[in-house]
Scaffold this motif. Structure first.
Motif, PDB file in Angstrom:
ATOM      1  N   ALA A 107      12.170 -14.673  12.922  1.00  0.00           N
ATOM      2  CA  ALA A 107      12.638 -15.217  11.989  1.00  0.00           C
ATOM      3  C   ALA A 107      11.173 -14.932  10.562  1.00  0.00           C
ATOM      4  O   ALA A 107      11.328 -14.562   8.868  1.00  0.00           O
ATOM      5  N   SER A 108      10.333 -14.656  10.603  1.00  0.00           N
ATOM      6  CA  SER A 108       9.036 -14.405   9.686  1.00  0.00           C
ATOM      7  C   SER A 108       9.036 -13.177   9.795  1.00  0.00           C
ATOM      8  O   SER A 108       8.348 -12.545   8.949  1.00  0.00           O
ATOM      9  N   ILE A 109       9.045 -12.401  10.657  1.00  0.00           N
ATOM     10  CA  ILE A 109       8.902 -10.978  11.229  1.00  0.00           C
ATOM     11  C   ILE A 109       9.745 -10.178   9.948  1.00  0.00           C
ATOM     12  O   ILE A 109       9.815  -9.704   9.177  1.00  0.00           O
ATOM     13  N   VAL A 110      11.240 -10.682  10.113  1.00  0.00           N
ATOM     14  CA  VAL A 110      12.437 -10.338   9.682  1.00  0.00           C
ATOM     15  C   VAL A 110      12.138 -10.075   7.804  1.00  0.00           C
ATOM     16  O   VAL A 110      12.649  -9.212   7.274  1.00  0.00           O
ATOM     17  N   ALA A 111      12.167 -11.718   7.760  1.00  0.00           N
ATOM     18  CA  ALA A 111      12.098 -11.876   5.778  1.00  0.00           C
ATOM     19  C   ALA A 111      10.926 -11.092   5.839  1.00  0.00           C
ATOM     20  O   ALA A 111      10.759 -10.783   4.421  1.00  0.00           O
ATOM     21  N   ALA A 112      10.138 -11.549   5.972  1.00  0.00           N
ATOM     22  CA  ALA A 112       8.249  -9.922   5.737  1.00  0.00           C
ATOM     23  C   ALA A 112       8.557  -9.250   5.657  1.00  0.00           C
ATOM     24  O   ALA A 112       8.734  -8.603   4.550  1.00  0.00           O
ATOM     25  N   PHE A 113       9.436  -8.208   6.589  1.00  0.00           N
ATOM     26  CA  PHE A 113       9.890  -6.802   6.599  1.00  0.00           C
ATOM     27  C   PHE A 113      11.014  -6.222   5.307  1.00  0.00           C
ATOM     28  O   PHE A 113      10.743  -5.383   4.622  1.00  0.00           O
ATOM     29  N   TYR A 114      11.739  -7.665   5.572  1.00  0.00           N
ATOM     30  CA  TYR A 114      12.934  -7.216   5.116  1.00  0.00           C
ATOM     31  C   TYR A 114      12.539  -7.471   3.356  1.00  0.00           C
ATOM     32  O   TYR A 114      12.791  -6.589   1.961  1.00  0.00           O
ATOM     33  N   ALA A 115      11.695  -8.403   3.309  1.00  0.00           N
ATOM     34  CA  ALA A 115      11.030  -9.167   1.490  1.00  0.00           C
ATOM     35  C   ALA A 115      10.085  -6.966   1.088  1.00  0.00           C
ATOM     36  O   ALA A 115       9.952  -6.598  -0.023  1.00  0.00           O
ATOM     37  N   LEU A 116       9.240  -6.707   1.792  1.00  0.00           N
ATOM     38  CA  LEU A 116       8.754  -5.447   1.852  1.00  0.00           C
ATOM     39  C   LEU A 116       9.051  -4.759   1.748  1.00  0.00           C
ATOM     40  O   LEU A 116       9.241  -3.401   0.521  1.00  0.00           O
ATOM     41  N   ASN A 117      10.359  -4.071   2.469  1.00  0.00           N
ATOM     42  CA  ASN A 117      11.507  -3.211   1.817  1.00  0.00           C
ATOM     43  C   ASN A 117      11.715  -2.540   0.724  1.00  0.00           C
ATOM     44  O   ASN A 117      11.983  -2.359  -0.284  1.00  0.00           O
ATOM     45  N   GLU A 118      12.548  -4.204   0.809  1.00  0.00           N
ATOM     46  CA  GLU A 118      13.419  -4.596  -0.702  1.00  0.00           C
ATOM     47  C   GLU A 118      11.720  -4.421  -1.880  1.00  0.00           C
ATOM     48  O   GLU A 118      12.553  -3.612  -2.630  1.00  0.00           O
ATOM     49  N   HIS A 119      11.106  -4.465  -2.150  1.00  0.00           N
ATOM     50  CA  HIS A 119      10.135  -4.742  -2.719  1.00  0.00           C
ATOM     51  C   HIS A 119       9.613  -3.025  -2.856  1.00  0.00           C
ATOM     52  O   HIS A 119       9.626  -2.453  -4.043  1.00  0.00           O
ATOM     53  N   ALA A 120       9.184  -2.388  -1.899  1.00  0.00           N
ATOM     54  CA  ALA A 120       9.264  -0.888  -1.677  1.00  0.00           C
ATOM     55  C   ALA A 120      10.530  -0.186  -2.316  1.00  0.00           C
ATOM     56  O   ALA A 120      10.150   1.111  -1.698  1.00  0.00           O
ATOM     57  N   ASN A 121      11.402  -0.794  -2.933  1.00  0.00           N
ATOM     58  CA  ASN A 121      12.945  -0.051  -3.111  1.00  0.00           C
ATOM     59  C   ASN A 121      13.291   0.870  -1.991  1.00  0.00           C
ATOM     60  O   ASN A 121      13.902   2.168  -2.256  1.00  0.00           O
ATOM     61  N   LYS A 122      13.479   0.163  -0.804  1.00  0.00           N
ATOM     62  CA  LYS A 122      14.388   0.598   0.251  1.00  0.00           C
ATOM     63  C   LYS A 122      13.800   1.819   0.620  1.00  0.00           C
ATOM     64  O   LYS A 122      14.304   2.643   1.573  1.00  0.00           O
ATOM     65  N   ALA A 123      12.232   1.893   1.200  1.00  0.00           N
ATOM     66  CA  ALA A 123      11.612   2.358   1.597  1.00  0.00           C
ATOM     67  C   ALA A 123      12.590   3.089   3.023  1.00  0.00           C
ATOM     68  O   ALA A 123      12.302   4.307   3.447  1.00  0.00           O
ATOM     69  N   PHE A 124      13.061   2.485   4.167  1.00  0.00           N
ATOM     70  CA  PHE A 124      12.672   2.748   5.229  1.00  0.00           C
ATOM     71  C   PHE A 124      14.022   1.910   5.372  1.00  0.00           C
ATOM     72  O   PHE A 124      15.106   0.825   4.832  1.00  0.00           O
ATOM     73  N   ASP A 125      14.934   2.938   6.333  1.00  0.00           N
ATOM     74  CA  ASP A 125      16.442   2.768   6.512  1.00  0.00           C
ATOM     75  C   ASP A 125      16.523   1.466   7.811  1.00  0.00           C
ATOM     76  O   ASP A 125      15.499   0.552   7.847  1.00  0.00           O
ATOM     77  N   GLN A 126      17.813   0.963   8.298  1.00  0.00           N
ATOM     78  CA  GLN A 126      18.126   0.103   8.569  1.00  0.00           C
ATOM     79  C   GLN A 126      17.457   0.262  10.074  1.00  0.00           C
ATOM     80  O   GLN A 126      16.331  -1.087  10.906  1.00  0.00           O
ATOM     81  N   ASP A 127      18.128   1.166  10.684  1.00  0.00           N
ATOM     82  CA  ASP A 127      17.044   0.760  12.424  1.00  0.00           C
ATOM     83  C   ASP A 127      15.291   1.222  12.040  1.00  0.00           C
ATOM     84  O   ASP A 127      15.201   0.283  13.449  1.00  0.00           O
ATOM     85  N   THR A 128      14.901   1.681  11.401  1.00  0.00           N
ATOM     86  CA  THR A 128      13.703   2.172  11.019  1.00  0.00           C
ATOM     87  C   THR A 128      12.991   0.658  11.029  1.00  0.00           C
ATOM     88  O   THR A 128      12.126   0.706  11.758  1.00  0.00           O
ATOM     89  N   LEU A 129      13.531  -0.117   9.926  1.00  0.00           N
ATOM     90  CA  LEU A 129      13.262  -1.130  10.178  1.00  0.00           C
ATOM     91  C   LEU A 129      13.530  -2.098  10.922  1.00  0.00           C
ATOM     92  O   LEU A 129      12.821  -2.925  11.171  1.00  0.00           O
TER      93      LEU A 129
END
Length: 316
Positions: A107-129
């Motif tokens: 949960a911590s990992i997912v929340a962190a990566f999801y927040a980072l990716n959203e903040h970076a304007n969805k820099a990476f697609d779903q499978d990459t993330l």
């Protein structure tokens, strides 16, 4: 200062019959958010702050926190893909207990990566993330597996494909099933719970494992609730791991007496789960678990259904 806050739900790894290949996200029926959230905010230099019920159980120092490792990993991925790095600080709200069997690290990992990716304007697609999430989870547990990070990220019940793309497939679920989860308050290391397992299994056991998974997936797709419940038995890990869980057998016996459809260990434990298609039965099971399975003040229980949303942005 721009900020992004993301929530990732708790999850049941294995779902009894699907060791390392099945997982399900959880949503308490009372509307409580059961999971961790992470906030990313523009800042001149990185820092990590932490709060929440179980924040004091984390290893000390921001450099030892998995969220910092997510930040470093994400920044390296941005550089490798010629994308601008982020100038941010982060905050972790740690609501899930460590070593609980509820996908706490996931949960911590997912929340962190999801927040980072959203903040970076969805820099990476779903499978990459998702691959990034699995890599970080593997660094904690000792092996890469997606049975917690995938449902926490994508929601629902997920079946791992063993491929890089797609990493998993989302399965249909029964909306009238209640999932009663109870954390005893003890802590079980995922790595230790894996080490207790045999290194080899008899052919008959592996055939049963494969048959159960196939029948379960078929039953979900055809809507056969009785067939699905009939194969929700763990032939791989339960008989070994239950030795780490006080009152496990008594909890199972009571749950099945109360018309429970299935009972098992959530992930590596000590959290257990029961499944019922009757809310009153679910409430009786929860009451018994509160009175008999919980071992200390850290323990808790919830009546849940499957969380279909997965990770999502929260209003800051």
């Amino acid at each position: 200062m721009a900020n992004t806050r993301a929530f990732a739900p708790a999850s049941i790894g294995n779902v009894s019959l699907g060791f390392d290949i099945l997982g399900a996200a959880l949503a308490p029926i009372d509307g409580e958010l059961l999971g961790d959230w992470v906030e990313v905010e523009d800042a001149p230099q990185f820092s990590l702050s932490v709060d929440g019920r179980f924040a004091d159980r984390l290893p000390p120092g921001e450099n030892s926190n998995i969220v910092t490792r997510c930040y470093d990993f994400f920044q390296q991925a941005l550089v490798s893909n010629n994308k601008p790095i982020l100038q941010v600080k982060m905050h972790l709200h740690k609501a899930l207990p460590i070593g609980s069997g509820l996908g706490s690290s996931a949960a911590s990992i997912v929340a962190a990566f999801y927040a980072l990716n959203e903040h970076a304007n969805k820099a990476f697609d779903q499978d990459t993330l998702l691959l990034m999430m699995g890599e970080l989870e593997g660094q904690i547990s000792g092996s890469i597996h997606y049975d917690n990070v995938a449902p926490s990220y994508l929601g629902g019940m997920t079946l791992m494909t063993g491929k890089e793309r797609p990493v998993c497939s989302t399965l249909p679920v029964f909306d009238d099933w209640y999932w009663i989860t109870c954390y005893s308050g003890l802590s079980v290391s995922t790595a230790a719970a894996r080490n207790i397992l045999p290194r080899q299994y008899e052919l008959g056991t592996t055939l049963t494992f494969g048959r159960q998974v196939g029948v379960f997936v078929h039953a979900l797709h055809t809507g056969d609730r009785a067939l699905a419940a009939s194969v929700m038995q763990d032939v791989i890990a339960e008989k070994h791991r239950k030795t780490l869980l006080p009152k496990f057998d008594e909890a199972r016996a009571y749950s099945l007496q109360q018309n429970g459809l299935a009972f098992g260990i959530s992930g590596s434990g000590p959290t257990v789960f029961a499944v019922s298609n009757q809310l009153e039965s679910a409430k009786r099971i929860q009451t018994w678990l509160n009175e008999h399975y919980i071992q200390n003040q850290d323990g808790f229980s919830h009546i849940c259904q499957i969380d279909s949303a997965g990770a999502r942005v929260l209003a800051a």
